[in-house]
Motif scaffolding. Structure first.
Motif, PDB file in Angstrom:
ATOM      1  N   HIS A 108      -6.581  -3.150 -29.626  1.00 28.41           N
ATOM      2  CA  HIS A 108      -6.622  -4.578 -29.332  1.00 28.41           C
ATOM      3  C   HIS A 108      -5.211  -5.090 -29.061  1.00 28.41           C
ATOM      4  CE1 HIS A 108     -10.737  -4.672 -31.010  1.00 28.41           C
ATOM      5  NE2 HIS A 108     -10.247  -3.888 -31.960  1.00 28.41           N
ATOM      6  N   ASP A 142      -7.959 -13.306 -33.364  1.00 24.11           N
ATOM      7  CA  ASP A 142      -8.277 -14.606 -32.789  1.00 24.11           C
ATOM      8  C   ASP A 142      -8.105 -15.728 -33.804  1.00 24.11           C
ATOM      9  OD1 ASP A 142      -9.557 -16.390 -30.731  1.00 24.11           O
ATOM     10  OD2 ASP A 142     -11.056 -16.561 -32.321  1.00 24.11           O
ATOM     11  N   ARG A 187     -10.873  -7.936 -33.624  1.00 23.41           N
ATOM     12  CA  ARG A 187     -10.680  -8.960 -32.602  1.00 23.41           C
ATOM     13  C   ARG A 187     -10.812 -10.356 -33.218  1.00 23.41           C
ATOM     14  NH1 ARG A 187     -10.852  -8.445 -27.222  1.00 23.41           N
ATOM     15  NH2 ARG A 187     -11.862  -6.401 -27.394  1.00 23.41           N
TER      16      ARG A 187
END
Length: 348
Positions: free
Chosen positions: A136, A303, A299
């Motif tokens: 990522h 975020d 993820r």
């Protein structure tokens, strides 16, 4: 390059120099390590209490972030990366037609490599992200310290998701280490009716209140049970998230939960616990759920930190260079000091 190499459990780590920088094979990514965390599992390897059987030697460090310096053939397209990107890789690498992998439970796969255990990890100046790794990109507005907190936060989010927290729930988080502080912040985003942190350290309790706890108590404080009774008409907590790794915290959770309450166990424990099994069925019909690793939550962790909804920097409290890794592993907090996540910075 420099790297910490583990030659066996029980103080058998060594800082080694003159190691060749690895060359990425097809699909692999070479990164300059920007930061790598020290986990409770790493300390268990250091003090010889870990329950795992691993091949030696290896480079520890399964919490890490790095900057891409070289891409193996096809790696840029495979992982959507370019030289200069910052990125984290999920620690577990799975393969083939594994029963659990086919069912979306890749974190439970029977055939698995683990970066920082069966594969070399982040306690080095450079490391390889394997071709089969899930990688990522790190958002530009995240510090290296916060990016290094991705792995423990992703674990914490998985634990919170396992709890199925509702708007009316009274939620207790036990433990204020990296996982506990991550759970606290993630649980806050579920907007439960009340969120309570339980931890012995007063300084951590104060930080927990700043990060979203409505209340914070020492586990032996009688006001904890009084507060729960007042909030729930004497029923007890709806959800208990156990992240301390202490067996007495597990038994406290059994006591504090209401009938049909949910207990998520996410600690790593060094000794067994004796429990009256009647509390699970006959007395309370409890819902006990385990938590392990971080499927599909890296993820989300990146975020939430990028949007300012979780404060990763607040949870990284100490930084050491690689050559002081022993001091970092042995470090214990002073009275009323906040120590959560310690990271190694190979660039120091």
């Amino acid at each position: 390059m420099k790297a910490v190499r583990c030659h066996g459990f029980g103080h058998r780590h060594r800082l080694e120099t003159g190691i060749a920088v690895p060359k990425p094979k097809p699909g692999e990514v070479l990164v300059r390590v920007d930061a790598s965390g020290i986990c409770a599992a790493d300390r268990a390897m250091w003090d010889g209490t870990g329950p795992w059987s691993l091949p030696f030697p290896f480079t520890p460090g399964h919490e890490f972030t790095g900057t891409v310096v070289e891409l193996g053939e096809g790696a840029g397209e495979r992982h959507d990366l370019s030289v200069g990107d910052r990125a984290v890789a999920e620690l577990n690498i799975t393969y083939g037609n594994d029963f659990f992998r086919q069912r979306g439970l890749y974190h439970l796969a029977d055939r698995m490599d683990v970066i920082g255990a069966t594969l070399d990890g982040g306690w080095a100046e450079y490391m390889i992200y394997p071709a089969d790794a899930v990688i990522h990109k790190v958002p530009e507005n995240l510090s290296n310290a916060a990016a290094c907190f991705t792995e423990p936060l992703a674990n914490a989010i998985h634990g919170v998701e396992r709890a199925d927290i509702g708007f009316e729930d009274v939620v207790v988080v036990s433990g204020a280490g990296p996982i506990g502080m991550g759970m606290l912040q993630a649980a806050r985003l579920k907007t439960p009716r009340k969120l309570i942190l339980v931890n012995p350290g007063a300084a951590k309790r104060r930080l927990a209140e700043r990060l979203g706890a409505d209340m914070a108590f020492h586990p032996d404080d009688p006001e904890l049970k009084t507060a729960l009774a007042d909030l729930t008409d004497g029923r007890g907590a709806d959800v208990f998230l156990e992240a301390s790794g202490q067996t007495q915290a597990f038994t406290l959770g059994l006591e504090l939960l209401r009938k049909a309450g949910r207990l998520v166990v996410f600690g790593v424990y060094k000794k067994p616990v004796a429990v009256d099994l009647n509390i699970f069925g006959e007395f309370k019909e409890l819902d006990i759920r385990g938590g392990h690793l971080a499927p599909f939550t890296y993820r989300t962790a990146l975020d939430l930190m990028s949007r300012g909804l979780v404060d990763g920097d607040a949870c990284v409290t100490h930084r050491y260079p690689l050559d002081r890794f022993e001091e970092a592993l042995e470090r214990r907090p002073e009275p009323d000091e906040v120590q959560i996540k310690i990271i190694l910075d190979p660039q120091m």
